[in-house]
Enzyme design. Structure first.
Site, short mmCIF file in Angstrom:
data_model
loop_
_atom_site.label_atom_id
_atom_site.label_comp_id
_atom_site.label_asym_id
_atom_site.label_seq_id
_atom_site.Cartn_x
_atom_site.Cartn_y
_atom_site.Cartn_z
N GLU A 7 4.02 -4.58 12.75
CA GLU A 7 3.13 -3.43 12.57
C GLU A 7 2.01 -3.92 11.68
O GLU A 7 2.20 -4.16 10.48
CB GLU A 7 3.90 -2.26 11.94
N GLY A 35 -2.62 -4.55 11.20
CA GLY A 35 -3.80 -3.86 10.72
C GLY A 35 -4.35 -2.84 11.72
O GLY A 35 -3.85 -2.66 12.82
N CYS A 58 -2.92 1.57 6.96
CA CYS A 58 -3.25 0.92 8.23
C CYS A 58 -3.89 1.89 9.21
O CYS A 58 -4.71 1.50 10.04
CB CYS A 58 -2.01 0.28 8.85
N ASN A 96 0.79 -1.23 0.00
CA ASN A 96 0.00 0.00 0.00
C ASN A 96 0.83 1.28 0.00
O ASN A 96 0.54 2.21 -0.75
CB ASN A 96 -0.99 -0.01 1.17
#
Length: 487
Positions: free
Chosen positions: A253, A255, A287, A155
């Protein structure tokens, strides 16, 4: 000068410190906005991963012994290169990831700052003197962990790779970077090229896009001591379990389903403005995205109306060719997951105030009103441009709704009374809190991370967090002459 001449990366991976063919085949680099093939990238195999780990372990020893000023110089040059090649990298990020130019520019800014922040790490004090009851010098030293595996998602591939790669390198580690194969150019090739040109010695950074077999090898290989993983909570649980089994440190790290609480004293226009950005920035594929809008009943109807109006006005399209606010979703699988959550929530009683439709991979900014607190759009991470709005009657209910999620990444609170906002924030466990702002923010000098299902705490950003993440503590004593023992 051409930074990403396709001849340097087509059908190749960065392994062993050199550009070599990957043995896991190749994968097309596809533009999600058009479906066009931009090129191809080599895919690593488990065999490549094992070889990379061994090469990295050997290269790391010399890199750790390199004077701190030289390591810092490499990081500073890398920072300058992000700026020097900004136009070309931005173009790739827009095409490969589907990011609008503003998102791509933000990624480049953060990458540059991450390298500058990391450049200060080699010169930091790396230990402390300790009192001892013996006639000796006693100290605690920070030493490089060794080989660090960095696994990053699709992302925000530049940011989510560099924030681990840069500090880990600065502190004397070797790094093996496994980007998502869907975004292997800006998530991997770009980082490898930046550090190669910055003067990093061969083998200290290696880039291997690949599948689950590559990831498993890079977690379990004996040479790897630390895993820095960013991705879904489901995948993170598997990485954490595998790392624990092999006694590795895993910084996870994961959701999020971050809440924005709008209290009854808020300005509705201001609240709707920050809320729209929180949910729709980068198509909601972050996130920290504002996943739940909790709004006081006194403001609820006005908030929904204004947020829906903003959503309806946001243009969705190809960010490489048109001036748009939202680009494409990364692929059809992710788009279908988003739409299934939306339609299931409507079936559960939610009302569509805006959006809830798509064309190819272009998903409209969506606002869902009157959403039951148990509906999928509220209960689950959407990872798309969807803003579910839930009403509450008092602070107690707001806290109950905000803490109902298994996630604990970011929290936003909109109120005219800042102290009231801080007091409320203390009752909602998250790794990040923003008073009078939405939930999405990132700065290289600030600790970043979540709690509960959002991960294992602040392991990125800021000198203290980075030193904790990528070094080991060693107790060292010195005395002269040696002591005499009774036997």
């Amino acid at each position: 000068m051409v930074f990403l001449d396709s001849s340097t990366w087509t059908d190749r991976i960065f392994a062993g410190g050199f550009w070599v063919p990957g043995t896991g085949g190749t994968r097309d680099v596809t533009e999600p906005a058009t479906g066009a093939v931009l090129g191809s990238v080599g895919i690593a195999s488990a065999e490549d991963a094992a070889k990379a780990a061994e090469t990295a372990a050997e290269a790391q020893r010399a890199w750790a012994a390199t004077p701190h000023v030289q390591r810092a110089a490499v990081l500073r040059k890398a920072a300058r290169l992000w700026s020097e090649y900004a136009d070309e990298i931005r173009w790739w990020n827009v095409r490969e990831v589907g990011a609008v130019p503003g998102v791509a520019g933000f990624s480049l800014h953060v990458a540059e700052q991450e390298c500058y922040e990391a450049a200060a790490l080699p010169g930091r004090p790396y230990g402390e003197l300790l009192p001892s009851e013996e006639p000796r010098l006693s100290m605690a030293r920070r030493v490089p962990a060794g080989v660090v595996t960095v696994i990053s998602p699709f992302n925000m591939p530049i940011i989510l790779g560099i924030r681990s790669v840069a500090p880990a390198l600065a502190l004397g580690n070797a790094v093996i970077l496994k980007p998502d194969p869907r975004t292997a150019v800006t998530g991997g090739v770009v980082l490898a090229r930046i550090f190669e040109e910055a003067g990093l010695p061969p083998g200290v950074l290696q880039m291997l896009p690949g599948g689950a077999d590559v990831g498993e090898t890079l977690v379990t290989h004996p040479a790897v001591r630390v895993i820095s993983f960013t991705g879904s909570t489901g995948a993170g649980r598997k990485v954490g379990e595998l790392a624990g089994k092999h006694l590795k440190r895993a910084h996870l790290e994961l959701g999020g389903n971050s809440a924005l609480i709008v209290l009854d004293d808020a300005d509705v226009d201001e609240a709707a403005g920050v809320a729209a950005f929180g949910s729709f920035f980068h198509q909601g594929q972050i996130c920290m995205t504002t996943g739940r809008h909790l709004v006081h009943e006194r403001l609820y109807d006005d908030f929904v109306e204004r947020l829906a109006a903003k959503a309806a006005a946001l243009r969705v399209g190809d960010p490489a060719r048109d001036e748009v606010a939202l680009g494409p979703i990364i692929d059809a699988g992710q788009r279908d997951k988003i739409h299934e959550l939306v339609t299931a929530s409507v079936a559960a009683g939610a009302r569509v105030a805006a959006g809830a439709e798509y064309d190819r991979l272009f998903y409209a900014a969506t606002v869902l009103a009157d959403v039951p607190s148990t509906a999928p759009a509220v209960a689950e991470e959407i990872f798309g441009p969807v803003a579910p709005v839930v009403r509450f009657s008092d602070a107690e209910e707001a806290v109950r709704l905000a803490t109902a999620s298994e996630y604990g990444l970011s929290l936003g609170i909109i109120t005219r009374d800042v102290l009231k906002g801080l007091e409320l924030a203390d009752r909602v466990p998250t790794g990040i809190v923003h008073i009078n702002d939405q939930t999405v923010s990132d700065e290289a000098n600030s600790p970043f991370g979540g709690v509960a299902a959002s991960g294992t705490g602040s392991r990125f950003g800021g000198a203290a967090a980075n030193v904790e993440a990528f070094t080991e503590t060693r107790w060292v004593t010195v005395r002269n002459p040696p002591p005499t023992y009774p036997f």
